[in-house]
Each structure stands twice: as C-alpha cells, then as structure tokens.
Design an enzyme around this catalytic site. Structure first.
Site, PDB file in Angstrom:
ATOM      1  N   ASN A 238       0.850  -1.200   0.000  1.00 54.05           N
ATOM      2  CA  ASN A 238       0.000   0.000   0.000  1.00 54.05           C
ATOM      3  C   ASN A 238       0.879   1.242   0.000  1.00 54.05           C
ATOM      4  O   ASN A 238       1.865   1.305   0.723  1.00 54.05           O
ATOM      5  CB  ASN A 238      -0.935  -0.011   1.209  1.00 54.05           C
ATOM      6  CG  ASN A 238      -0.172   0.048   2.509  1.00 54.05           C
ATOM      7  OD1 ASN A 238       0.793  -0.672   2.692  1.00 54.05           O
ATOM      8  ND2 ASN A 238      -0.570   0.916   3.394  1.00 54.05           N
TER       9      ASN A 238
ATOM     10  N   GLU B 129       8.361   0.389  10.775  1.00 48.50           N
ATOM     11  CA  GLU B 129       7.045   1.043  10.751  1.00 48.50           C
ATOM     12  C   GLU B 129       6.022  -0.049  10.499  1.00 48.50           C
ATOM     13  O   GLU B 129       5.898  -0.546   9.381  1.00 48.50           O
ATOM     14  CB  GLU B 129       6.975   2.090   9.627  1.00 48.50           C
ATOM     15  CG  GLU B 129       7.943   3.233   9.769  1.00 48.50           C
ATOM     16  CD  GLU B 129       7.579   4.166  10.915  1.00 48.50           C
ATOM     17  OE1 GLU B 129       6.444   4.090  11.432  1.00 48.50           O
ATOM     18  OE2 GLU B 129       8.438   4.951  11.310  1.00 48.50           O
TER      19      GLU B 129
ATOM     20  N   CYS C  24      -1.996   1.831   7.454  1.00 45.26           N
ATOM     21  CA  CYS C  24      -1.471   1.453   8.765  1.00 45.26           C
ATOM     22  C   CYS C  24      -2.115   2.274   9.874  1.00 45.26           C
ATOM     23  O   CYS C  24      -2.215   1.834  11.003  1.00 45.26           O
ATOM     24  CB  CYS C  24       0.039   1.621   8.783  1.00 45.26           C
ATOM     25  SG  CYS C  24       0.544   3.254   8.270  1.00 45.26           S
TER      26      CYS C  24
ATOM     27  N   GLU D 198       9.748   8.304  10.801  1.00 47.25           N
ATOM     28  CA  GLU D 198       9.975   8.761   9.428  1.00 47.25           C
ATOM     29  C   GLU D 198       9.387  10.159   9.312  1.00 47.25           C
ATOM     30  O   GLU D 198       8.415  10.490   9.983  1.00 47.25           O
ATOM     31  CB  GLU D 198       9.349   7.777   8.448  1.00 47.25           C
ATOM     32  CG  GLU D 198      10.090   6.442   8.499  1.00 47.25           C
ATOM     33  CD  GLU D 198       9.660   5.416   7.476  1.00 47.25           C
ATOM     34  OE1 GLU D 198       8.475   5.367   7.149  1.00 47.25           O
ATOM     35  OE2 GLU D 198      10.536   4.654   7.013  1.00 47.25           O
TER      36      GLU D 198
HETATM   37  P1  NAD Z   1       4.326  -7.722   4.896  1.00 42.01           P
HETATM   38  O1  NAD Z   1       4.955  -7.574   6.225  1.00 42.01           O
HETATM   39  O2  NAD Z   1       3.734  -9.022   4.519  1.00 42.01           O
HETATM   40  O3  NAD Z   1       5.364  -7.369   3.728  1.00 42.01           O
HETATM   41  C1  NAD Z   1       6.129  -6.203   3.736  1.00 42.01           C
HETATM   42  C2  NAD Z   1       7.375  -6.403   2.885  1.00 42.01           C
HETATM   43  O4  NAD Z   1       8.251  -7.315   3.537  1.00 42.01           O
HETATM   44  C3  NAD Z   1       7.114  -6.964   1.490  1.00 42.01           C
HETATM   45  O5  NAD Z   1       7.923  -6.267   0.565  1.00 42.01           O
HETATM   46  C4  NAD Z   1       7.571  -8.413   1.626  1.00 42.01           C
HETATM   47  O6  NAD Z   1       8.002  -8.993   0.430  1.00 42.01           O
HETATM   48  C5  NAD Z   1       8.727  -8.267   2.585  1.00 42.01           C
HETATM   49  N1  NAD Z   1       9.108  -9.514   3.268  1.00 42.01           N
HETATM   50  C6  NAD Z   1       8.380 -10.634   3.446  1.00 42.01           C
HETATM   51  N2  NAD Z   1       9.094 -11.559   4.130  1.00 42.01           N
HETATM   52  C7  NAD Z   1      10.296 -11.009   4.399  1.00 42.01           C
HETATM   53  C8  NAD Z   1      11.466 -11.451   5.088  1.00 42.01           C
HETATM   54  N3  NAD Z   1      11.545 -12.672   5.645  1.00 42.01           N
HETATM   55  N4  NAD Z   1      12.512 -10.609   5.188  1.00 42.01           N
HETATM   56  C9  NAD Z   1      12.447  -9.371   4.657  1.00 42.01           C
HETATM   57  N5  NAD Z   1      11.379  -8.897   3.976  1.00 42.01           N
HETATM   58  C10 NAD Z   1      10.309  -9.704   3.846  1.00 42.01           C
HETATM   59  O7  NAD Z   1       3.238  -6.564   4.828  1.00 42.01           O
HETATM   60  P2  NAD Z   1       2.070  -6.356   3.781  1.00 42.01           P
HETATM   61  O8  NAD Z   1       1.011  -7.387   4.005  1.00 42.01           O
HETATM   62  O9  NAD Z   1       2.617  -6.192   2.416  1.00 42.01           O
HETATM   63  O10 NAD Z   1       1.529  -4.926   4.274  1.00 42.01           O
HETATM   64  C11 NAD Z   1       0.630  -4.746   5.290  1.00 42.01           C
HETATM   65  C12 NAD Z   1       1.306  -4.410   6.608  1.00 42.01           C
HETATM   66  O11 NAD Z   1       2.100  -3.232   6.493  1.00 42.01           O
HETATM   67  C13 NAD Z   1       0.256  -4.080   7.656  1.00 42.01           C
HETATM   68  O12 NAD Z   1       0.558  -4.689   8.883  1.00 42.01           O
HETATM   69  C14 NAD Z   1       0.333  -2.566   7.750  1.00 42.01           C
HETATM   70  O13 NAD Z   1      -0.167  -2.027   8.933  1.00 42.01           O
HETATM   71  C15 NAD Z   1       1.782  -2.320   7.553  1.00 42.01           C
HETATM   72  N6  NAD Z   1       2.013  -0.906   7.161  1.00 42.01           N
HETATM   73  C16 NAD Z   1       2.615  -0.054   8.043  1.00 42.01           C
HETATM   74  C17 NAD Z   1       2.809   1.287   7.715  1.00 42.01           C
HETATM   75  C18 NAD Z   1       3.486   2.256   8.656  1.00 42.01           C
HETATM   76  O14 NAD Z   1       4.023   3.253   8.189  1.00 42.01           O
HETATM   77  N7  NAD Z   1       3.496   2.042   9.934  1.00 42.01           N
HETATM   78  C19 NAD Z   1       2.396   1.742   6.477  1.00 42.01           C
HETATM   79  C20 NAD Z   1       1.783   0.852   5.606  1.00 42.01           C
HETATM   80  C21 NAD Z   1       1.607  -0.475   5.965  1.00 42.01           C
END
Ligand code: NAD
Length: 488
Positions: free
Chosen positions: A150, A248, A282, A457
């Site tokens: 997102n 984050e 998020c 950030e």
């Molecule tokens: P996710 O944690 O599944 O994936 C995030 C990223 O991590 C992807 O690029 C993925 O390929 C990568 N990844 C997966 N396994 C990994 C590993 N073992 N090592 C390193 N990288 C790896 O998240 P998602 O489902 O794509 O996104 C949703 C989550 O993101 C929600 O929990 C949301 O709240 C959070 N989010 C937080 C913020 C913030 O600024 N706080 C903003 C947007 C989304």
C-alpha cells in the site's frame, strides 16, 4: 501483457524469472514482474556498496546531493499521473487518492533535499587543553528499504529522501504485490542522474529476496514497513549483519469521540479513517470509542455514510472505495467478521462481496460494546471494518484506547481543550490527531511504538537516523607525546 524490469547498478534488466501481477479490480493478470532472487539481491547490494565509496557519489557535496533530490522531485511531479495510474492498476487503490498522494510525494523529496546541507556535525568543549575534538555526521552505508504494497511511492519516499540526503546508497525492495509504481519510479531515478548503484530497485518474495537483502553483510541499515510478523523476521535477519533497523508496522488505532464533539465533522473523519483506501492503511482508525450518550446518534450518521460510499472501479475518479489489494485480504476479513459475530458482535452494516470479479467488499461496522475482546477489535484487519465500543468517562476511554499492543496513531474528537490535553498525555501512540485524522507532512515525524515498531519517518530526526557519528581528536600541542604508557 506489460513487462517491468529491475534497476540494478544503473541498468534495467529482466529477472531470472517473472511472475504475474493481478489487477485487483478484475482479478486478472495484467503485467509480468521480474523476480529478484539471491544473485540479483547480492549484485544490487554490492553495487550500492561500491557506489557508497565511489567518488561520483561519496565525493559529492551535500548541496550537490540536494540538487539530485530536487531533480527527482520534479520528475515525480512530472510523472505523477502515470505513477498514480500504475499504482491504481496494480494495487486497486482509487485514482482519487493515488493522484493526490503522489503529487505530495514530490514534497518529501524536496523537504529532504532542503535538509541535505543542514545535517551538521559539532565541536566539543573538550576537557583537555591541547585537544580539538569535533564530530562529523557521516552516512551510515547501504540502506535496505523494504515496503509493503500500500502507498509504495509514499512509503519509499520517507526512506529514500532522508537516506540519500545523508549520503547513503539504497537497495529498495518493492512489494511483490503491486510493484509497478516503484519499478517505474526507478526510471525517474535514472533520469535524475544519480550515479549507478546509488539507488537500486527490485522486487521479489520474502525468503529469496527480502530475507537475503536484510541479512546481507554489506547492509548497514534496514528501513522496513510492513506487518509485525515480517518485522520479527527482519530483526532476526539483522542478527547476521548487525544492521540497524527502523520498523514502521501496523496499528489498531483508536478513534475517540466525546459527546461534546462536532459529530458531523467526527463522522466524516471516521469515514476517512477507516473506509478511505478501503481501510488498507497502517493508521486506519479501526476502533471507534464513542461516549455512551451519543453512541446511537453517531452510529446512525456513520451507517448512513458507510452505505452511501460509492464502490467501483478504482480508475474512475468518482469512486470512493475500490477493491482490496489481494483475495487473501478479502478472505481474511470475511473470516474475522464471521468469528466476531459468532462471539456476539453485532454486524450493523456491510461485509458483503460486490460483483463477480475483483476483490470488493462493502464497508463494515460491528457493534462490539458487549464483546470488547472480539477478534475484529483485537486484530489488525487492514480493511474497511470498524469495531465500535462505548465508554462512560475519560478514564475508560483511555483504558480502551491503550488496550492494545500496537501504538501507532490515535484520533480524538472533543471541543473541550483541557480534556484534549489530558487525553493526549495519556494516549500511548506515536501520533495523536485532535479533531482531524490522517494528516501527514514531511515536516512532521511519524511512527509508533510497541507492535507498531520503532524509529520515526519524516522530519529532521529521520535524516539523522541514516548517519553515524565520527569523533575526531586533534592534538594541538607541538611538544612530543610525553609518556607512551599513559595516553589521555
Ligand atoms: P508484509 O509484512 O507481509 O510485507 C512487507 C514487505 O516485507 C514486502 O515487501 C515483503 O516482500 C517483505 N518480506 C516478506 N518476508 C520477508 C522477510 N523474511 N525478510 C524481509 N522482507 C520480507 O506486509 P504487507 O502485508 O505487504 O503490508 C501490510 C502491513 O504493512 C500491515 O501490517 C500494515 O499495517 C503495515 N504498514 C505499516 C505502515 C506504517 O508506516 N506504519 C504503512 C503501511 C503499511
């Protein structure tokens, strides 16, 4: 079908394999994305490592880095509508929002361009008469920037902006879900004239790409946005390279409405907090805490607004809520709603699928007053699902608001100034919005604590996070060092 490429060491290339990206509005594949695996990740990190030391980057003044960032900002602005269309196509986020958000992304690069030559060292009033001691702020090294699907342009700008301003080099991993906008963004980095290897952009899956990147020995800082479970894996990976991490993560943010609030304004903000971006944010204000005397009146307004939300094709400027990004998201939301109603939560509206194609669902509101521990109250859903709880006084509002392991954001609606101050002090959240919600700016730090992660950030401090301090000692005496066995 459209094909996208990686950007490694200043060159565009296909991955060793490709995977299909689905259009969430139709559920059909529309593009082939390159998949980076161990070898590509290693090449990208090594290119960033070389670039970090190379004179055409390391030798640039901060003002020269600022110029490159300004150029990048101009290009993001120039291509904003193309980037917005790509993000909408690949993630289902509505065009109304992607257009506005991406136009603003350029401001993040401008803000950090402005900060590049303000990252200052210091001179110390040292306690030795024949010494001058000063501190140099130096870039920390290669940054691995990892983002979820997102708002990828936005979530990468808050990492690349400060990292490049500080003089770091970056390997940016786009999410495997909807990487198109970042792979296009790489073309703008190239056009802006950053030396080869300073910014590398690739995409791939967790184990073969994300894990390899975050544990790579040449990575010095991992800037991660995503879910808490992945964050745990990232922190474990950082045990390999001892990289710094900034995390984050998600949230289960409370949206608190007191009886003295302007209820119409609060209702609009609540709609924005949970139904904008189909709740895939998020900072989604996913727990409504409302003072009991106005609960029914407020719910009535909200339900009317939820039912009036225009659901449709994300590329239609009239659409207010598009599909969820993935079918997995929709299935999970349906499961949690079912589990919550089975526990006694009352589904007031929504939670229905829309149409045959695409991953659409209607905005859902669940009254959980009788079951404050229902699964929809305790789990981050990342979807358009609002859980409602009632409270009787400030103390109860605070107890409910803080009754989560997350601590990202909180919204507070009241016209009572002293109460706003009292509540703000008590809220365990990294961001508190009073009589507003979802406002962001490059000038304002953003981040959370607890399960929402750590690090900030935005703002000046974020640029300093990408630096390390070098302490320099200069002896000013011309006399020989007197006693080699007693240094001071
Ligand atoms: P996710 O944690 O599944 O994936 C995030 C990223 O991590 C992807 O690029 C993925 O390929 C990568 N990844 C997966 N396994 C990994 C590993 N073992 N090592 C390193 N990288 C790896 O998240 P998602 O489902 O794509 O996104 C949703 C989550 O993101 C929600 O929990 C949301 O709240 C959070 N989010 C937080 C913020 C913030 O600024 N706080 C903003 C947007 C989304």
């Amino acid at each position: 079908m459209r094909r996208f490429q990686h950007y490694i060491d200043g060159a565009f290339e296909d991955g060793p394999a490709g995977f299909e990206s689905l259009d969430p509005a139709s559920g059909e594949a529309w593009a082939i994305m390159p998949e980076a695996r161990e070898a590509e990740v290693d090449r990208a990190v090594m290119a960033a490592h070389r670039a970090f030391r190379a004179p055409d980057w390391a030798g640039l003044t901060a003002s020269a880095r600022a110029k490159l960032l300004h150029r990048l900002a101009d290009l993001v602005e120039r291509d904003a509508s193309e980037l917005a269309a790509l993000e909408t196509r690949d993630t289902g986020k509505i065009i109304r929002e992607t257009r506005a958000q991406i136009a603003y992304v350029a401001e993040y690069y401008r803000y950090y361009a402005g900060l590049a030559d303000k990252i200052e060292g210091a001179h110390l009033p040292i306690d030795k008469p024949d010494m001058e001691v000063w501190l140099r702020r130096e870039p920390v090294g290669v940054v691995a920037a990892i983002v979820p699907w997102n708002s990828q342009l936005f979530l990468s700008a808050v990492k690349l902006g400060p990292a490049l301003a500080a003089g770091c080099t970056v390997v940016l991993k786009a999410s495997e879900e909807g990487p198109a906008p970042l792979l296009h963004f790489a073309r703008l980095v190239h056009e802006a004239g950053f030396p080869a290897g300073v910014v590398n952009v690739l995409t791939g899956f967790g184990a073969r790409c994300g894990a390899v990147l975050t544990s790579h020995p040449k990575v010095a800082h991992v800037a991660f946005t995503g879910g808490p479970d992945t964050a745990r894996a990232v922190v474990r990976n950082s045990a390999e390279n001892l990289a710094r991490t900034s995390l984050e993560l998600g949230g289960k943010s409370p949206f608190i409405v007191f009886a003295d609030a302007d209820l119409d304004s609060a209702a609009n903000a609540q709609v924005s907090a949970i139904f904008a971006a189909a709740g895939q944010s998020c900072v989604a204000g996913s727990r409504l805490l409302v003072e009991r005397p106005v609960k029914e009146a407020f719910l009535e307004r909200l339900v009317a607004k939820a039912r009036a939300v225009r659901i449709g094709a994300p590329d239609d400027p009239e659409t207010e809520m598009g599909p969820l990004c993935t079918v997995r998201q929709r299935d999970r939301i349906e499961e949690v709603i079912a589990a919550s109603t089975a526990r006694g939560a009352r589904l007031v509206t929504g939670g229905d699928r829309v149409g045959e194609a695409g991953f659409y669902t209607t905005p859902a509101i669940l009254d959980c007053s009788e079951v404050p521990d229902a699964p929809c109250v305790t789990n981050e859903l990342f979807g358009p699902v609002l859980s409602v709880l009632a409270f009787d006084d400030e103390a109860e509002a605070l107890r409910l608001a803080n009754g989560t392991d997350y601590g990202l954001a909180a919204g507070l609606f009241t016209t009572n100034l002293t109460r706003a101050h009292r509540m703000t002090r008590g809220l365990e959240a990294g961001v508190v919005w009073i009589n507003t919600y979802r406002a962001v700016s490059p000038i304002a730090p953003f981040g959370g604590h607890g399960l929402s992660g750590h690090g900030r950030e935005g703002g000046l401090a974020a640029a300093l996070d990408y630096t390390t301090i070098k302490t320099v000692w200069l002896r000013t005496s011309d006399d020989p060092i007197p006693d080699p066995f007693v240094m001071r």
